[in-house]
Design a protein around this motif. Sequence first.
Motif, PDB file in Angstrom:
ATOM      1  N   PHE A 111       0.890  -1.150   0.000  1.00 50.22           N
ATOM      2  CA  PHE A 111       0.000   0.000   0.000  1.00 50.22           C
ATOM      3  C   PHE A 111       0.933   1.206   0.000  1.00 50.22           C
ATOM      4  O   PHE A 111       1.964   1.189   0.670  1.00 50.22           O
ATOM      5  CB  PHE A 111      -0.884  -0.015   1.254  1.00 50.22           C
ATOM      6  CG  PHE A 111      -2.027   0.944   1.187  1.00 50.22           C
ATOM      7  CD1 PHE A 111      -3.193   0.599   0.528  1.00 50.22           C
ATOM      8  CD2 PHE A 111      -1.939   2.181   1.786  1.00 50.22           C
ATOM      9  CE1 PHE A 111      -4.253   1.472   0.480  1.00 50.22           C
ATOM     10  CE2 PHE A 111      -2.990   3.071   1.728  1.00 50.22           C
ATOM     11  CZ  PHE A 111      -4.158   2.713   1.082  1.00 50.22           C
ATOM     12  N   PHE A 112       0.627   2.230  -0.758  1.00 45.72           N
ATOM     13  CA  PHE A 112       1.541   3.353  -0.908  1.00 45.72           C
ATOM     14  C   PHE A 112       0.874   4.667  -0.563  1.00 45.72           C
ATOM     15  O   PHE A 112      -0.299   4.875  -0.864  1.00 45.72           O
ATOM     16  CB  PHE A 112       2.049   3.437  -2.363  1.00 45.72           C
ATOM     17  CG  PHE A 112       2.868   2.270  -2.788  1.00 45.72           C
ATOM     18  CD1 PHE A 112       4.225   2.239  -2.553  1.00 45.72           C
ATOM     19  CD2 PHE A 112       2.282   1.199  -3.449  1.00 45.72           C
ATOM     20  CE1 PHE A 112       4.995   1.157  -2.954  1.00 45.72           C
ATOM     21  CE2 PHE A 112       3.041   0.114  -3.853  1.00 45.72           C
ATOM     22  CZ  PHE A 112       4.395   0.091  -3.607  1.00 45.72           C
ATOM     23  N   ARG A 113       1.656   5.563   0.039  1.00 46.38           N
ATOM     24  CA  ARG A 113       1.260   6.955   0.201  1.00 46.38           C
ATOM     25  C   ARG A 113       1.949   7.752  -0.902  1.00 46.38           C
ATOM     26  O   ARG A 113       3.088   7.466  -1.259  1.00 46.38           O
ATOM     27  CB  ARG A 113       1.741   7.502   1.545  1.00 46.38           C
ATOM     28  CG  ARG A 113       0.998   6.999   2.717  1.00 46.38           C
ATOM     29  CD  ARG A 113       1.527   7.668   3.973  1.00 46.38           C
ATOM     30  NE  ARG A 113       0.837   7.117   5.117  1.00 46.38           N
ATOM     31  CZ  ARG A 113       1.381   6.939   6.295  1.00 46.38           C
ATOM     32  NH1 ARG A 113       2.635   7.265   6.496  1.00 46.38           N
ATOM     33  NH2 ARG A 113       0.689   6.444   7.284  1.00 46.38           N
ATOM     34  N   ILE A 114       1.273   8.748  -1.403  1.00 43.55           N
ATOM     35  CA  ILE A 114       1.876   9.676  -2.347  1.00 43.55           C
ATOM     36  C   ILE A 114       2.268  10.897  -1.519  1.00 43.55           C
ATOM     37  O   ILE A 114       1.402  11.534  -0.914  1.00 43.55           O
ATOM     38  CB  ILE A 114       0.906  10.051  -3.475  1.00 43.55           C
ATOM     39  CG1 ILE A 114       0.434   8.792  -4.190  1.00 43.55           C
ATOM     40  CG2 ILE A 114       1.555  11.022  -4.446  1.00 43.55           C
ATOM     41  CD1 ILE A 114      -0.741   9.002  -5.101  1.00 43.55           C
ATOM     42  N   VAL A 115       3.569  11.195  -1.480  1.00 48.08           N
ATOM     43  CA  VAL A 115       4.068  12.238  -0.586  1.00 48.08           C
ATOM     44  C   VAL A 115       4.998  13.198  -1.313  1.00 48.08           C
ATOM     45  O   VAL A 115       5.586  12.873  -2.337  1.00 48.08           O
ATOM     46  CB  VAL A 115       4.822  11.632   0.625  1.00 48.08           C
ATOM     47  CG1 VAL A 115       3.911  10.766   1.454  1.00 48.08           C
ATOM     48  CG2 VAL A 115       6.039  10.865   0.193  1.00 48.08           C
ATOM     49  N   PHE A 155      -2.421   5.107  -2.635  1.00 40.18           N
ATOM     50  CA  PHE A 155      -2.582   4.240  -3.802  1.00 40.18           C
ATOM     51  C   PHE A 155      -2.519   2.793  -3.360  1.00 40.18           C
ATOM     52  O   PHE A 155      -1.596   2.387  -2.659  1.00 40.18           O
ATOM     53  CB  PHE A 155      -1.468   4.568  -4.803  1.00 40.18           C
ATOM     54  CG  PHE A 155      -1.277   3.562  -5.889  1.00 40.18           C
ATOM     55  CD1 PHE A 155      -2.294   3.227  -6.755  1.00 40.18           C
ATOM     56  CD2 PHE A 155      -0.045   2.953  -6.058  1.00 40.18           C
ATOM     57  CE1 PHE A 155      -2.096   2.301  -7.764  1.00 40.18           C
ATOM     58  CE2 PHE A 155       0.162   2.032  -7.066  1.00 40.18           C
ATOM     59  CZ  PHE A 155      -0.865   1.707  -7.918  1.00 40.18           C
ATOM     60  N   ASP A 156      -3.531   2.018  -3.756  1.00 42.04           N
ATOM     61  CA  ASP A 156      -3.570   0.585  -3.483  1.00 42.04           C
ATOM     62  C   ASP A 156      -3.382  -0.139  -4.815  1.00 42.04           C
ATOM     63  O   ASP A 156      -4.286  -0.153  -5.649  1.00 42.04           O
ATOM     64  CB  ASP A 156      -4.895   0.201  -2.845  1.00 42.04           C
ATOM     65  CG  ASP A 156      -4.952  -1.248  -2.410  1.00 42.04           C
ATOM     66  OD1 ASP A 156      -3.974  -1.978  -2.643  1.00 42.04           O
ATOM     67  OD2 ASP A 156      -5.974  -1.647  -1.835  1.00 42.04           O
ATOM     68  N   SER A 190      -8.137   3.744  -8.773  1.00 42.27           N
ATOM     69  CA  SER A 190      -8.627   3.896  -7.405  1.00 42.27           C
ATOM     70  C   SER A 190      -7.710   4.772  -6.549  1.00 42.27           C
ATOM     71  O   SER A 190      -8.002   4.991  -5.377  1.00 42.27           O
ATOM     72  CB  SER A 190      -8.768   2.522  -6.737  1.00 42.27           C
ATOM     73  OG  SER A 190      -7.493   1.954  -6.536  1.00 42.27           O
ATOM     74  N   ALA A 191      -6.621   5.275  -7.120  1.00 42.38           N
ATOM     75  CA  ALA A 191      -5.705   6.133  -6.367  1.00 42.38           C
ATOM     76  C   ALA A 191      -6.432   7.415  -5.966  1.00 42.38           C
ATOM     77  O   ALA A 191      -7.157   8.015  -6.761  1.00 42.38           O
ATOM     78  CB  ALA A 191      -4.478   6.468  -7.198  1.00 42.38           C
ATOM     79  N   VAL A 192      -6.241   7.824  -4.729  1.00 41.35           N
ATOM     80  CA  VAL A 192      -6.857   9.042  -4.212  1.00 41.35           C
ATOM     81  C   VAL A 192      -5.767  10.104  -4.111  1.00 41.35           C
ATOM     82  O   VAL A 192      -4.781   9.916  -3.404  1.00 41.35           O
ATOM     83  CB  VAL A 192      -7.493   8.793  -2.831  1.00 41.35           C
ATOM     84  CG1 VAL A 192      -8.044  10.078  -2.259  1.00 41.35           C
ATOM     85  CG2 VAL A 192      -8.565   7.731  -2.929  1.00 41.35           C
TER      86      VAL A 192
END
Length: 90
Positions: free
Chosen positions: A17-21, A40-41, A48-50
């Motif tokens: 599972f990833f965070r966009i930072v 992002f999953d 589905s990325a938020v």
Amino acid sequence: MAVKIRLTRIGRHKDPFFRIVAADSRYSRDGRYIEQIGYFDPSKGVESAVIDEELAMKWLKLGATPSDTVKAMFNRKGLNAKLVEAKKGK
């Protein structure tokens, strides 16, 4: 300080599972970051990325460089087109 917009991995072994930072490029991949822009999953796909578009546009306007993966996500979400329009409107 060179700011990059990139993915930070969280989640269990074999269940990413990833965070966009937005992070300083000198910090490690999973280390300290300045601000979280979204998540992002990969099991659900790029659609589905938020992504918080307002924060993403703010960092792009300030000169942050997105990684190749994040740049592809932004293209699929239409953020690069919005950035080009914003620059033309100046």
